[in-house]
Design a protein around this motif. Structure first.
Motif, PDB file in Angstrom:
ATOM      1  N   GLY A 142     -23.103  23.599  -7.592  1.00  0.00           N
ATOM      2  CA  GLY A 142     -22.410  22.584  -6.806  1.00  0.00           C
ATOM      3  C   GLY A 142     -22.470  21.236  -7.493  1.00  0.00           C
ATOM      4  N   LEU A 143     -21.990  20.223  -6.797  1.00  0.00           N
ATOM      5  CA  LEU A 143     -21.989  18.865  -7.340  1.00  0.00           C
ATOM      6  C   LEU A 143     -23.304  18.164  -7.029  1.00  0.00           C
ATOM      7  CD1 LEU A 143     -18.890  19.548  -7.154  1.00  0.00           C
ATOM      8  CD2 LEU A 143     -18.546  17.087  -7.011  1.00  0.00           C
ATOM      9  N   PHE A 187     -18.410   6.546  -6.891  1.00  0.00           N
ATOM     10  CA  PHE A 187     -19.454   7.557  -7.072  1.00  0.00           C
ATOM     11  C   PHE A 187     -19.239   8.314  -8.380  1.00  0.00           C
ATOM     12  CE2 PHE A 187     -20.880   7.465  -2.622  1.00  0.00           C
ATOM     13  CZ  PHE A 187     -19.771   6.921  -1.988  1.00  0.00           C
ATOM     14  N   TYR A 229     -24.019   5.881   2.621  1.00  0.00           N
ATOM     15  CA  TYR A 229     -22.701   6.457   2.399  1.00  0.00           C
ATOM     16  C   TYR A 229     -22.686   7.469   1.270  1.00  0.00           C
ATOM     17  CZ  TYR A 229     -21.680   2.452   5.272  1.00  0.00           C
ATOM     18  OH  TYR A 229     -21.693   1.532   6.269  1.00  0.00           O
ATOM     19  N   GLY A 230     -23.744   8.207   1.120  1.00  0.00           N
ATOM     20  CA  GLY A 230     -23.752   9.268   0.141  1.00  0.00           C
ATOM     21  C   GLY A 230     -23.090  10.512   0.686  1.00  0.00           C
ATOM     22  N   TYR A 231     -22.609  11.324  -0.200  1.00  0.00           N
ATOM     23  CA  TYR A 231     -21.998  12.592   0.150  1.00  0.00           C
ATOM     24  C   TYR A 231     -22.817  13.691  -0.507  1.00  0.00           C
ATOM     25  CZ  TYR A 231     -17.895   9.914   1.590  1.00  0.00           C
ATOM     26  OH  TYR A 231     -17.045   9.049   2.218  1.00  0.00           O
ATOM     27  N   THR A 232     -23.108  14.735   0.246  1.00  0.00           N
ATOM     28  CA  THR A 232     -23.853  15.870  -0.276  1.00  0.00           C
ATOM     29  C   THR A 232     -22.998  17.112  -0.159  1.00  0.00           C
ATOM     30  OG1 THR A 232     -25.954  14.873   0.371  1.00  0.00           O
ATOM     31  CG2 THR A 232     -25.960  17.233  -0.058  1.00  0.00           C
ATOM     32  N   PHE A 233     -23.019  17.909  -1.216  1.00  0.00           N
ATOM     33  CA  PHE A 233     -22.160  19.080  -1.299  1.00  0.00           C
ATOM     34  C   PHE A 233     -22.958  20.361  -1.176  1.00  0.00           C
ATOM     35  CE2 PHE A 233     -18.012  17.432  -2.420  1.00  0.00           C
ATOM     36  CZ  PHE A 233     -18.319  16.112  -2.675  1.00  0.00           C
ATOM     37  N   GLY A 234     -22.309  21.362  -0.586  1.00  0.00           N
ATOM     38  CA  GLY A 234     -22.887  22.694  -0.579  1.00  0.00           C
ATOM     39  C   GLY A 234     -22.751  23.352  -1.931  1.00  0.00           C
ATOM     40  N   SER A 235     -23.245  24.572  -2.018  1.00  0.00           N
ATOM     41  CA  SER A 235     -23.260  25.292  -3.294  1.00  0.00           C
ATOM     42  C   SER A 235     -21.925  25.944  -3.633  1.00  0.00           C
ATOM     43  CB  SER A 235     -24.353  26.353  -3.270  1.00  0.00           C
ATOM     44  OG  SER A 235     -25.617  25.743  -3.096  1.00  0.00           O
ATOM     45  N   ILE A 281     -21.841   0.460  -4.144  1.00  0.00           N
ATOM     46  CA  ILE A 281     -21.415   0.083  -2.793  1.00  0.00           C
ATOM     47  C   ILE A 281     -21.109  -1.402  -2.741  1.00  0.00           C
ATOM     48  CG2 ILE A 281     -22.064   0.051  -0.353  1.00  0.00           C
ATOM     49  CD1 ILE A 281     -21.622   2.850  -1.515  1.00  0.00           C
ATOM     50  N   LYS A 292     -24.011   5.575  -7.355  1.00  0.00           N
ATOM     51  CA  LYS A 292     -22.911   5.033  -6.560  1.00  0.00           C
ATOM     52  C   LYS A 292     -22.921   3.517  -6.646  1.00  0.00           C
ATOM     53  CE  LYS A 292     -25.332   4.857  -2.106  1.00  0.00           C
ATOM     54  NZ  LYS A 292     -26.583   5.547  -2.386  1.00  0.00           N
ATOM     55  N   ARG A 305     -21.066  13.675   4.904  1.00  0.00           N
ATOM     56  CA  ARG A 305     -21.243  12.268   4.567  1.00  0.00           C
ATOM     57  C   ARG A 305     -22.458  11.764   5.314  1.00  0.00           C
ATOM     58  NH1 ARG A 305     -18.231   7.118   6.731  1.00  0.00           N
ATOM     59  NH2 ARG A 305     -20.321   6.742   7.493  1.00  0.00           N
ATOM     60  N   TYR A 323     -20.549  12.149  -9.902  1.00  0.00           N
ATOM     61  CA  TYR A 323     -21.225  13.412  -9.666  1.00  0.00           C
ATOM     62  C   TYR A 323     -21.201  14.230 -10.946  1.00  0.00           C
ATOM     63  CZ  TYR A 323     -21.069  12.619  -4.622  1.00  0.00           C
ATOM     64  OH  TYR A 323     -21.247  12.109  -3.371  1.00  0.00           O
ATOM     65  N   PHE A 366     -15.733  23.964  -1.629  1.00  0.00           N
ATOM     66  CA  PHE A 366     -16.957  23.216  -1.381  1.00  0.00           C
ATOM     67  C   PHE A 366     -16.879  22.508  -0.039  1.00  0.00           C
ATOM     68  CE2 PHE A 366     -19.405  23.631  -5.164  1.00  0.00           C
ATOM     69  CZ  PHE A 366     -18.503  23.811  -6.190  1.00  0.00           C
ATOM     70  N   ARG A 389     -13.888   5.919  -2.503  1.00  0.00           N
ATOM     71  CA  ARG A 389     -13.572   5.860  -1.082  1.00  0.00           C
ATOM     72  C   ARG A 389     -13.296   4.422  -0.724  1.00  0.00           C
ATOM     73  NH1 ARG A 389     -17.919   5.888   3.434  1.00  0.00           N
ATOM     74  NH2 ARG A 389     -16.655   4.371   4.524  1.00  0.00           N
ATOM     75  N   TYR A 397     -16.501  17.828   5.376  1.00  0.00           N
ATOM     76  CA  TYR A 397     -15.293  17.928   4.555  1.00  0.00           C
ATOM     77  C   TYR A 397     -15.197  19.319   3.944  1.00  0.00           C
ATOM     78  CZ  TYR A 397     -15.889  12.837   4.671  1.00  0.00           C
ATOM     79  OH  TYR A 397     -16.064  11.534   5.072  1.00  0.00           O
ATOM     80  N   TYR A 413     -19.594  13.394   9.784  1.00  0.00           N
ATOM     81  CA  TYR A 413     -18.459  13.700   8.924  1.00  0.00           C
ATOM     82  C   TYR A 413     -18.728  14.938   8.075  1.00  0.00           C
ATOM     83  CZ  TYR A 413     -16.518   9.110   9.999  1.00  0.00           C
ATOM     84  OH  TYR A 413     -15.992   8.020  10.642  1.00  0.00           O
TER      85      TYR A 413
END
Lengths: 114, 112
Positions: free
Chosen positions: A43-44, A34, B99-105, A51, A49, B94, A36, B90, A94, B33, B31
């Motif tokens: 934030g990010l 990935f 399988y993307g990951y999203t983040f908070g602010s 896969i 990505k 997931r 970012y 942060f 990952r 994190y 999931y």
């Protein structure tokens, strides 16, 4: 355990020139990779990505990255940099069949010079 | 961003006090994190959760605990805050499938 190396702390590039941000990774099995981007005090944001499938991945804002398994690399590229691309860029990995942990590199500050 | 909210956004606390940060999601992802971001270190995983009451340690878990009593909430507690825990925290979720990951602010925590 998985890990990421981003060897350069800062990348300086003139506006309009090609931009490359380097990333190498280490995993036990097959990787999910990935990129970012983080703008100041934000934030990010997800860029792209890898896969599976085509080694060249195209993402947001004109960015792309190439997965190279033999070199364990996933370098981020943009053909023509914009001043607005100045930001902090993170590579992450990952393991495909691993522990669902996403490991990050330390980040690269990109500065695009007008 | 995919219905993920962190609170508070900013906090200043004194050394030795307990602090709890909250991450709330609205989309029922399994999931979740917690990461901390520090200059020169990137993002480092503190703890993560793979379901209600199911959590595991990350690479920098000392001094931190987590709880997940509901799918939507993942709490990070600094049991006795120290100056070394001054950081930006942060939360991430997931997403299924791609399988993307999203983040908070993020939460900017300062321990004085």
């Amino acid at each position: 355990a998985q890990s990421v190396a981003q060897p350069e702390d800062q990348v300086n590039v003139a506006e309009g020139n090609p931009l490359t941000v380097k990333c190498t990774y280490s995993v036990s099995g097959n990787p999910y990779l990935f990129w970012y981007v983080q703008y100041p005090n934000r934030g990010l944001q997800f860029l792209l990505k890898y896969i599976t499938g085509d080694n060249l991945v195209k993402g947001s804002y004109g960015f792309e990255a190439e997965f190279n398994k033999s070199q364990t690399s996933f370098h981020l590229k943009k053909p023509s940099a914009l001043v607005s691309d100045s930001a902090l860029y993170f590579c992450a990995v990952r393991e495909k069949d691993g522990n669902n942990r996403l490991a990050f590199g330390k980040g690269n500050q990109v500065v695009v010079i007008p | 961003d995919a219905g993920i909210t962190q609170s508070p956004r900013h906090k200043v606390t004194e050394t030795g006090t307990p602090v709890t940060l909250r991450c709330h999601q609205t989309e029922n992802h399994r999931y979740m994190y917690w990461y901390r971001q520090d200059p020169g270190h990137g993002l480092r995983l503190i703890h993560y959760s793979y379901g209600v009451k199911d959590t595991d340690k990350g690479e920098v878990s000392d001094g931190y605990s987590v709880s997940r009593s509901k799918t939507e909430d993942f709490l990070l507690t600094l049991e006795s805050a120290t100056s070394s825990q001054t950081s930006v925290y942060f939360c991430a979720i997931r997403e299924e499938g791609p399988y993307g990951y999203t983040f908070g602010s993020g939460t900017r925590l300062t321990v004085v």
